[in-house]
Design a protein around this motif. Sequence first.
Motif, short mmCIF file in Angstrom:
data_model
loop_
_atom_site.label_atom_id
_atom_site.label_comp_id
_atom_site.label_asym_id
_atom_site.label_seq_id
_atom_site.Cartn_x
_atom_site.Cartn_y
_atom_site.Cartn_z
N LEU A 59 43.50 -38.01 64.05
CA LEU A 59 42.50 -37.60 63.06
C LEU A 59 42.23 -36.10 63.14
O LEU A 59 42.12 -35.42 62.12
CB LEU A 59 41.19 -38.37 63.26
CG LEU A 59 41.06 -39.66 62.48
CD1 LEU A 59 39.79 -40.40 62.89
CD2 LEU A 59 41.06 -39.42 60.99
N VAL A 60 42.11 -35.58 64.35
CA VAL A 60 41.89 -34.13 64.52
C VAL A 60 43.03 -33.35 63.89
O VAL A 60 42.82 -32.37 63.16
CB VAL A 60 41.71 -33.77 66.01
CG1 VAL A 60 41.78 -32.27 66.23
CG2 VAL A 60 40.40 -34.32 66.55
N SER A 117 44.45 -30.51 56.81
CA SER A 117 43.83 -30.49 55.49
C SER A 117 42.83 -29.34 55.34
O SER A 117 42.52 -28.93 54.24
CB SER A 117 43.14 -31.82 55.19
OG SER A 117 41.91 -31.91 55.89
N GLY A 118 42.32 -28.86 56.46
CA GLY A 118 41.37 -27.75 56.42
C GLY A 118 39.94 -28.17 56.15
O GLY A 118 39.06 -27.33 56.04
N SER A 119 39.71 -29.47 56.04
CA SER A 119 38.36 -29.95 55.75
C SER A 119 38.19 -31.37 56.26
O SER A 119 39.14 -32.16 56.24
CB SER A 119 38.10 -29.91 54.25
OG SER A 119 36.88 -30.53 53.94
N ILE A 120 36.97 -31.68 56.66
CA ILE A 120 36.68 -33.05 57.09
C ILE A 120 36.38 -33.94 55.88
O ILE A 120 36.34 -35.16 56.00
CB ILE A 120 35.51 -33.07 58.11
CG1 ILE A 120 35.47 -34.39 58.85
CG2 ILE A 120 34.19 -32.75 57.42
CD1 ILE A 120 34.60 -34.42 60.07
N ARG A 121 36.20 -33.32 54.71
CA ARG A 121 35.93 -34.08 53.49
C ARG A 121 37.03 -35.11 53.24
O ARG A 121 38.20 -34.81 53.30
CB ARG A 121 35.83 -33.16 52.29
CG ARG A 121 34.51 -32.47 52.16
CD ARG A 121 34.48 -31.67 50.88
NE ARG A 121 33.40 -31.75 49.94
CZ ARG A 121 32.15 -32.01 50.13
NH1 ARG A 121 31.73 -32.32 51.31
NH2 ARG A 121 31.28 -31.97 49.16
N GLY A 122 36.62 -36.33 52.99
CA GLY A 122 37.57 -37.41 52.76
C GLY A 122 37.91 -38.17 54.04
O GLY A 122 38.57 -39.20 53.97
#
Length: 146
Positions: free
Chosen positions: A111-112, A118-123
């Motif tokens: 996950l990390v 992706s550059g974002s934790i969004r989603g």
Amino acid sequence: MPAAVFGILAAAGAALVAQNLLMARISASASTILIPLVLNSAVGLVALLGLLIARSGMPAIQEALGSFKVWNVLPGLLGSFFVFASILGYQRLGAAATIATLVTTQLGLGLVVDIMKSGSIRGYESAVAGALLLAVGAILVVFRPN
């Protein structure tokens, strides 16, 4: 296609459990845990070399040797460490605790990596929540009262 990949991954997970059970049994009758590790690696090397030669002939061996870089040793070392830790876990903690720990840490680091890519934790919020639940479950499995 995702269903086929899922099936292959599920079969690999089951094969890993069987492999670890067998390796723990082999190591119980050996003087050191290194014996099953060497046997595992030797059988894997012979099988993969056989498949490579059958598929592409002897030039494939030259190609493999020609493309070798020093850092190519790392995956083999990491894989050997994984097998060593798995055998040790099966012997000392049992199958369920070993698997729970391995899966939890693999999912967490995976996950990390995905979040960083992706550059974002969004989603990823629900995936992070699921990973945290899995971590709690792993802790309950590993530290269960005997």
